[in-house]
Design a protein around this motif. Structure first.
Motif, mmCIF file in Angstrom:
data_model
loop_
_atom_site.group_PDB
_atom_site.id
_atom_site.type_symbol
_atom_site.label_atom_id
_atom_site.label_comp_id
_atom_site.label_asym_id
_atom_site.label_seq_id
_atom_site.Cartn_x
_atom_site.Cartn_y
_atom_site.Cartn_z
ATOM 1 N N UNK A 147 9.538 9.610 1.352
ATOM 2 C CA UNK A 147 9.262 10.401 0.152
ATOM 3 C C UNK A 147 9.575 9.556 -1.076
ATOM 4 N N UNK A 148 8.877 9.795 -2.191
ATOM 5 C CA UNK A 148 9.150 9.008 -3.398
ATOM 6 C C UNK A 148 10.539 9.295 -3.949
ATOM 7 N N UNK A 204 0.838 -1.203 0.000
ATOM 8 C CA UNK A 204 0.000 0.000 0.000
ATOM 9 C C UNK A 204 0.874 1.254 0.000
ATOM 10 N N UNK A 205 1.918 1.260 0.807
ATOM 11 C CA UNK A 205 2.824 2.412 0.861
ATOM 12 C C UNK A 205 3.540 2.590 -0.470
ATOM 13 N N UNK A 206 3.905 1.484 -1.134
ATOM 14 C CA UNK A 206 4.556 1.575 -2.446
ATOM 15 C C UNK A 206 3.624 2.194 -3.473
ATOM 16 N N UNK A 207 2.324 1.885 -3.399
ATOM 17 C CA UNK A 207 1.347 2.507 -4.309
ATOM 18 C C UNK A 207 1.302 4.015 -4.077
ATOM 19 N N UNK A 208 1.277 4.422 -2.808
ATOM 20 C CA UNK A 208 1.250 5.850 -2.484
ATOM 21 C C UNK A 208 2.502 6.542 -3.005
ATOM 22 N N UNK A 209 3.661 5.924 -2.802
ATOM 23 C CA UNK A 209 4.916 6.521 -3.249
ATOM 24 C C UNK A 209 4.984 6.578 -4.773
ATOM 25 N N UNK A 210 4.457 5.548 -5.460
ATOM 26 C CA UNK A 210 4.456 5.542 -6.924
ATOM 27 C C UNK A 210 3.570 6.656 -7.476
ATOM 28 N N UNK A 211 2.531 7.020 -6.721
ATOM 29 C CA UNK A 211 1.641 8.110 -7.138
ATOM 30 C C UNK A 211 2.249 9.479 -6.847
ATOM 31 N N UNK A 235 12.911 -1.545 4.854
ATOM 32 C CA UNK A 235 13.619 -2.475 3.970
ATOM 33 C C UNK A 235 12.702 -2.987 2.855
ATOM 34 N N UNK A 236 11.397 -3.109 3.159
ATOM 35 C CA UNK A 236 10.449 -3.592 2.148
ATOM 36 C C UNK A 236 10.136 -2.529 1.093
ATOM 37 N N UNK A 237 10.168 -1.248 1.464
ATOM 38 C CA UNK A 237 9.756 -0.181 0.541
ATOM 39 C C UNK A 237 10.918 0.681 0.050
ATOM 40 N N UNK A 238 12.167 0.324 0.381
ATOM 41 C CA UNK A 238 13.281 1.215 0.047
ATOM 42 C C UNK A 238 13.519 1.354 -1.450
ATOM 43 N N UNK A 239 13.011 0.420 -2.274
ATOM 44 C CA UNK A 239 13.163 0.565 -3.727
ATOM 45 C C UNK A 239 12.154 1.555 -4.297
ATOM 46 N N UNK A 240 11.115 1.923 -3.523
ATOM 47 C CA UNK A 240 10.105 2.881 -3.986
ATOM 48 C C UNK A 240 10.319 4.285 -3.427
ATOM 49 N N UNK A 241 10.966 4.387 -2.269
ATOM 50 C CA UNK A 241 11.116 5.702 -1.662
ATOM 51 C C UNK A 241 12.300 5.768 -0.733
ATOM 52 N N UNK A 242 12.582 6.973 -0.285
ATOM 53 C CA UNK A 242 13.673 7.194 0.657
ATOM 54 C C UNK A 242 13.111 7.752 1.962
ATOM 55 N N UNK A 243 13.901 7.649 3.006
ATOM 56 C CA UNK A 243 13.467 8.092 4.319
ATOM 57 C C UNK A 243 13.788 9.573 4.471
ATOM 58 N N UNK A 244 12.758 10.386 4.596
ATOM 59 C CA UNK A 244 12.971 11.821 4.808
ATOM 60 C C UNK A 244 13.270 12.087 6.278
ATOM 61 N N UNK A 245 12.515 11.434 7.156
ATOM 62 C CA UNK A 245 12.754 11.560 8.597
ATOM 63 C C UNK A 245 12.956 10.175 9.172
ATOM 64 N N UNK A 246 14.005 10.025 9.963
ATOM 65 C CA UNK A 246 14.291 8.759 10.631
ATOM 66 C C UNK A 246 13.158 8.441 11.617
ATOM 67 N N UNK A 247 12.973 7.155 11.961
ATOM 68 C CA UNK A 247 11.950 6.828 12.963
ATOM 69 C C UNK A 247 12.249 7.546 14.269
ATOM 70 N N UNK A 248 11.235 8.216 14.801
ATOM 71 C CA UNK A 248 11.422 8.927 16.063
ATOM 72 C C UNK A 248 10.206 8.712 16.953
ATOM 73 N N UNK A 249 10.444 8.738 18.241
ATOM 74 C CA UNK A 249 9.392 8.513 19.224
ATOM 75 C C UNK A 249 8.886 9.856 19.724
ATOM 76 N N UNK A 250 7.559 10.013 19.679
ATOM 77 C CA UNK A 250 6.907 11.202 20.236
ATOM 78 C C UNK A 250 5.784 10.725 21.133
ATOM 79 N N UNK A 251 6.004 10.750 22.420
ATOM 80 C CA UNK A 251 4.973 10.281 23.341
ATOM 81 C C UNK A 251 4.700 8.798 23.147
ATOM 82 N N UNK A 252 3.467 8.466 22.780
ATOM 83 C CA UNK A 252 3.079 7.076 22.587
ATOM 84 C C UNK A 252 3.212 6.642 21.126
ATOM 85 N N UNK A 253 3.691 7.502 20.270
ATOM 86 C CA UNK A 253 3.784 7.179 18.852
ATOM 87 C C UNK A 253 5.234 7.102 18.392
#
Length: 145
Positions: free
Chosen positions: A141-142, A80-87, A117-135
């Motif tokens: 980005x494509x 699903x994320x790859x579809x979004x990035x392809x668009x 690792x699953x979507x790295x061929x469709x997009x790149x990481x703009x922001x590294x994973x970060x923790x904010x409270x409970x999230x």
């Protein structure tokens, strides 16, 4: 026309059926132009609409994951994320930590890394994973075409 008094300039504009428009009113002497002001505004609006039509709006789509997500579900979310990035859309990937999961947030970061690792061929990481409270979230980005 050079330097002309304001009354004379107004008379010249009225005689030609046009408007006297101040281009730079703070200058000394003020700079004015004789033109059809209605036509000028129409052209400005037309150019603005044309520019708006040509710009691409980038939406941010969101994919929610769970810290206990299984391989099959992770693959479905990755497709699903790859579809979004392809668009051409940005993708925000989020994990909501519940209860005791807060004590083991590093497991959530591992899920994020596996997802990337699953979507790295469709997009790149703009922001590294970060923790904010409970999230925990990251932004993808494509790839540039």
């Amino acid at each position: 026309m050079g330097i002309v008094s304001s009354r004379e300039a107004q008379k010249i504009a009225e005689d030609s059926g046009l408007d006297l428009v101040k281009i730079s009113p703070t200058a000394n002497p003020p700079v004015c132009k004789i033109m059809n002001y209605g036509k000028y505004l129409f052209e400005l609006n037309k150019r603005a609409k044309e520019a708006k039509k040509n710009q691409k709006v980038i939406e941010i789509k969101e994919v929610w994951l769970s810290m206990t997500i299984d391989v099959g579900d992770l693959n479905v979310k990755a497709k699903q994320a790859q579809k979004f990035l392809a668009a051409g859309n940005k993708v925000k990937v989020s994990i909501r930590l519940r209860g005791r999961q807060m004590a083991h947030s590093e497991l959530g970061l591992d899920v994020m890394k596996r997802f990337f690792e699953l979507v790295k061929d469709s997009g790149t990481m703009e922001k590294q994973p970060q923790t904010e409270g409970r999230n925990i979230w990251m932004m993808l980005v494509p790839l540039k075409a």
